[in-house]
Scaffold this active site. Structure first.
Site, PDB file in Angstrom:
ATOM      1  N   ASP A  15       0.863  -1.178   0.000  1.00  0.00           N
ATOM      2  CA  ASP A  15       0.000   0.000   0.000  1.00  0.00           C
ATOM      3  C   ASP A  15       0.912   1.245   0.000  1.00  0.00           C
ATOM      4  OD1 ASP A  15      -2.409   1.567   0.470  1.00  0.00           O
ATOM      5  OD2 ASP A  15      -1.709   1.759   2.540  1.00  0.00           O
ATOM      6  N   ALA A  17      -0.001   5.280   1.359  1.00  0.00           N
ATOM      7  CA  ALA A  17      -0.112   6.108   2.568  1.00  0.00           C
ATOM      8  C   ALA A  17      -0.284   5.232   3.808  1.00  0.00           C
ATOM      9  CB  ALA A  17      -1.287   7.068   2.447  1.00  0.00           C
ATOM     10  N   MET A  52     -11.154   4.341   5.790  1.00  0.00           N
ATOM     11  CA  MET A  52      -9.874   4.398   5.072  1.00  0.00           C
ATOM     12  C   MET A  52      -9.516   3.077   4.412  1.00  0.00           C
ATOM     13  SD  MET A  52      -8.141   7.055   4.536  1.00  0.00           S
ATOM     14  CE  MET A  52      -6.446   6.522   4.412  1.00  0.00           C
ATOM     15  N   HIS A  59     -15.282   6.089  -0.247  1.00  0.00           N
ATOM     16  CA  HIS A  59     -14.995   6.557   1.111  1.00  0.00           C
ATOM     17  C   HIS A  59     -15.981   7.676   1.490  1.00  0.00           C
ATOM     18  CE1 HIS A  59     -11.660   7.468   4.234  1.00  0.00           C
ATOM     19  NE2 HIS A  59     -12.687   8.227   4.546  1.00  0.00           N
ATOM     20  N   ASP A 189      -2.259  -0.950   5.842  1.00  0.00           N
ATOM     21  CA  ASP A 189      -2.594  -0.449   7.180  1.00  0.00           C
ATOM     22  C   ASP A 189      -4.099  -0.320   7.398  1.00  0.00           C
ATOM     23  OD1 ASP A 189      -2.915   3.064   6.994  1.00  0.00           O
ATOM     24  OD2 ASP A 189      -2.501   1.795   5.271  1.00  0.00           O
TER      25      ASP A 189
END
Length: 275
Positions: A15, A17, A52, A59, A189
């Site tokens: 991923d 960010a 997220m 989103h 994350d």
């Protein structure tokens, strides 16, 4: 022909960010707050962090579906948000995101060293993001100026369905010429990003401290006392539980040990789907 399970990993799908860049995943979340504010609707950073990992239109739709946000929107506009309203918010979000992305473009400490170690082991580096391509292009250029270039990049609007669908991870498998999804590990994350890896048939590694779930800067993370860090890890592990990551680690710096462990499991004939 007989089918043999792969005996070693071939690729890591990272991923962006909260994983390789932007410790704490601030770039996307802060902009959601600002975009809604321009429409006179308050959204907290905690609320913005909730969905997220999804593509950004999805989103915003998910945020707008939350009863308290829908009610605030209704007070301003006299109706709950339609898909057209979501698109209007998204169209405001995009230029803000492009404008602000550089503010949160720093590589996560230890990420470059880790990626270099993975490459030394012959691993290919794929990548994907909840960002659409016009934002991703800027993220990629900024990362390159800081020394990180992935072998392949897939933005959320380059596939029919973004996360938690498996399309972005699988697009990496195709582009990188990987012969078995079980020879890939997806690192993310967020829950949608782990589900993406799971649904793609890959090994999955959830990051507990560098991303959206902890939501702190690197300095704030470093300053946490051990008791607070332990309780935060427990809270975050509970958040990830439903997505069943194979491993949970603090940051990308902890990944090489996981790679070694997965290689041992593959050598024993283990497959990600059976766990």
């Amino acid at each position: 022909m007989t089918y043999h399970t792969p005996n070693t990993l071939q690729a890591v799908i990272l991923d962006w960010a909260g994983t390789v860049v932007d410790f704490g995943s601030f770039a996307p979340t802060q902009i959601f707050v600002e975009a809604f504010a321009e429409f006179g609707v308050h959204v907290s950073i905690q609320e913005a962090r909730g969905p997220m990992g999804m593509g950004k239109w999805d989103h915003i739709r998910t945020l707008c579906d939350q009863p308290q946000v829908a009610e605030r929107y209704r007070k301003v506009f006299g109706r709950t948000p339609t898909d057209d309203d979501v698109t209007a918010l998204y169209q405001r979000f995009m230029p803000l995101q492009i404008e602000k992305i550089a503010e949160h473009s720093a590589l996560i400490p230890g990420a470059l060293d880790t990626i270099a170690r993975l490459r030394e082991q012959g691993l290919k580096i794929g990548s994907c993001s909840g960002y659409p391509k016009q934002v991703m292009d800027k993220v990629v250029a900024l990362a390159a100026s800081n020394g990180y270039v992935a072998d392949h990049v897939v933005a959320t609007d380059e596939v029919p369905n973004g996360r938690p669908w498996p399309a972005q991870a699988l697009a990496n498998v195709i582009a990188l010429g990987i012969d078995d999804v079980a020879a890939c590990v997806k690192v993310d994350d967020t829950v949608p990003g782990i589900l993406e890896g799971r649904r793609a048939g890959m090994w999955t590694v959830a990051l507990t401290c560098s991303g959206n779930a902890l939501g702190l800067t690197y300095a704030q993370f470093q300053a946490l006392d051990s008791a607070t860090l332990a309780s935060e890890r427990m809270r975050i592990e509970a958040l990830f539980e439903g997505s069943r990551p194979h491993y949970l680690i603090d940051t990308l710096s902890d990944l090489p040990a996981v790679i070694d462990d997965i290689n041992e499991r593959l050598a024993r004939g283990e497959m990600p789907q059976s766990h």
